[in-house]
Design a protein around this motif. Structure first.
Motif, mmCIF file in Angstrom:
data_model
loop_
_atom_site.group_PDB
_atom_site.id
_atom_site.type_symbol
_atom_site.label_atom_id
_atom_site.label_comp_id
_atom_site.label_asym_id
_atom_site.label_seq_id
_atom_site.Cartn_x
_atom_site.Cartn_y
_atom_site.Cartn_z
ATOM 1 N N SER A 37 -3.190 15.443 -4.437
ATOM 2 C CA SER A 37 -2.445 14.286 -4.920
ATOM 3 C C SER A 37 -2.723 13.405 -3.377
ATOM 4 N N GLY A 38 -2.456 14.262 -2.568
ATOM 5 C CA GLY A 38 -2.315 13.456 -1.089
ATOM 6 C C GLY A 38 -3.591 12.114 -0.925
ATOM 7 N N VAL A 39 -4.882 12.877 -1.287
ATOM 8 C CA VAL A 39 -6.225 12.298 -1.009
ATOM 9 C C VAL A 39 -6.313 10.872 -2.648
ATOM 10 N N ILE A 40 -5.514 11.776 -3.375
ATOM 11 C CA ILE A 40 -5.806 10.326 -4.593
ATOM 12 C C ILE A 40 -5.368 9.469 -4.258
ATOM 13 N N ALA A 41 -3.566 9.630 -3.665
ATOM 14 C CA ALA A 41 -3.202 8.517 -3.538
ATOM 15 C C ALA A 41 -3.504 7.745 -2.382
ATOM 16 N N THR A 42 -3.741 7.891 -1.160
ATOM 17 C CA THR A 42 -4.500 6.624 -0.072
ATOM 18 C C THR A 42 -5.742 6.766 -0.461
ATOM 19 N N THR A 43 -6.983 7.280 -1.265
ATOM 20 C CA THR A 43 -7.477 6.209 -2.037
ATOM 21 C C THR A 43 -7.058 4.670 -2.379
ATOM 22 N N ALA A 44 -6.613 5.010 -3.768
ATOM 23 C CA ALA A 44 -5.699 4.122 -4.178
ATOM 24 C C ALA A 44 -5.211 2.895 -3.229
ATOM 25 N N GLY A 72 1.105 -1.196 0.020
ATOM 26 C CA GLY A 72 -0.170 -0.257 0.352
ATOM 27 C C GLY A 72 0.742 0.868 -0.204
ATOM 28 N N PHE A 73 1.997 1.243 0.368
ATOM 29 C CA PHE A 73 2.973 2.291 0.669
ATOM 30 C C PHE A 73 3.568 2.580 -0.724
ATOM 31 N N LEU A 74 3.843 1.594 -1.605
ATOM 32 C CA LEU A 74 4.217 1.679 -2.550
ATOM 33 C C LEU A 74 3.188 2.894 -3.779
ATOM 34 N N VAL A 75 1.985 1.971 -3.591
ATOM 35 C CA VAL A 75 0.786 2.745 -4.163
ATOM 36 C C VAL A 75 1.270 3.845 -4.136
ATOM 37 N N ASN A 76 0.985 4.086 -2.814
ATOM 38 C CA ASN A 76 0.407 5.661 -2.532
ATOM 39 C C ASN A 76 1.890 6.440 -2.191
ATOM 40 N N VAL A 77 2.869 6.125 -2.334
ATOM 41 C CA VAL A 77 4.275 7.277 -3.011
ATOM 42 C C VAL A 77 4.318 7.028 -4.150
ATOM 43 N N LEU A 78 4.068 6.372 -4.784
ATOM 44 C CA LEU A 78 3.957 6.426 -6.306
ATOM 45 C C LEU A 78 2.990 6.983 -6.985
#
Length: 164
Positions: free
Chosen positions: A50-57, A28-34
């Motif tokens: 960007s953070g909200v989109i990344a955290t949702t993914a 999840g961290f890798l998905v989040n950072v990417l």
């Protein structure tokens, strides 16, 4: 012989569970950072957006990993309840994570990509992950024993062995 587990057994179980939770969290961290860096650097979106989109993914990735690996032995009868609680606690974690980013970026004026990544993906994600681990194991993926009763420490009771 007592059917209660020893402290050592409970700690061993929690350590195993935390390791699996951490492995799922690493993906999840890798998905989040990417996704965060793609949205912020490549697409030019605002940091918190960007953070909200990344955290949702990452939430979607983590739900699948936690449901089907970390907590696969836990109660599966109330999937809609489970998914709703997972979403609720994940959103609280998202607020923690992106709150740290917003405070750093807009409150303290640390606006470099490095500062944004440290605030969101180290400080915010670290605090949010501790909250998520506690809330998921306590409220979302509940443990049940063979009789369908929830165990008081969140772990299914071990089978009772007959003495010979």
């Amino acid at each position: 012989m007592s059917d209660r587990r020893t402290l050592r057994d409970r700690l061993r179980g929690i350590a195993r569970e935390a390791a699996k939770f951490g492995t799922v969290g690493a993906f999840g961290f890798l998905v989040n950072v990417l996704v965060f860096n793609l949205c912020g650097q490549a697409a030019g979106l605002a940091p918190v957006r960007s953070g909200v989109i990344a955290t949702t993914a990452a939430i979607c990735t983590n739900y699948l990993g936690n449901r089907y690996w970390t907590y696969r032995h836990r109660d599966k009868t109330g999937r809609s309840r489970e998914a709703g609680l997972f979403l609720l606690f994940s959103c609280v974690g998202m607020v923690i994570e992106n709150g740290a980013l917003a405070l750093s970026h807009y409150g303290f004026g640390f606006t470099s990509p490095l500062a944004d990544n440290l605030a969101k993906n180290v400080i915010g994600l670290g605090i949010g992950s501790l909250f998520r681990f506690w809330s998921y194991r306590t409220w979302v993926f509940r443990a049940v024993d063979e009789n369908g009763d929830e165990d008081e420490d969140g772990e299914p009771a071990p089978p009772v062995r007959a003495e010979v």
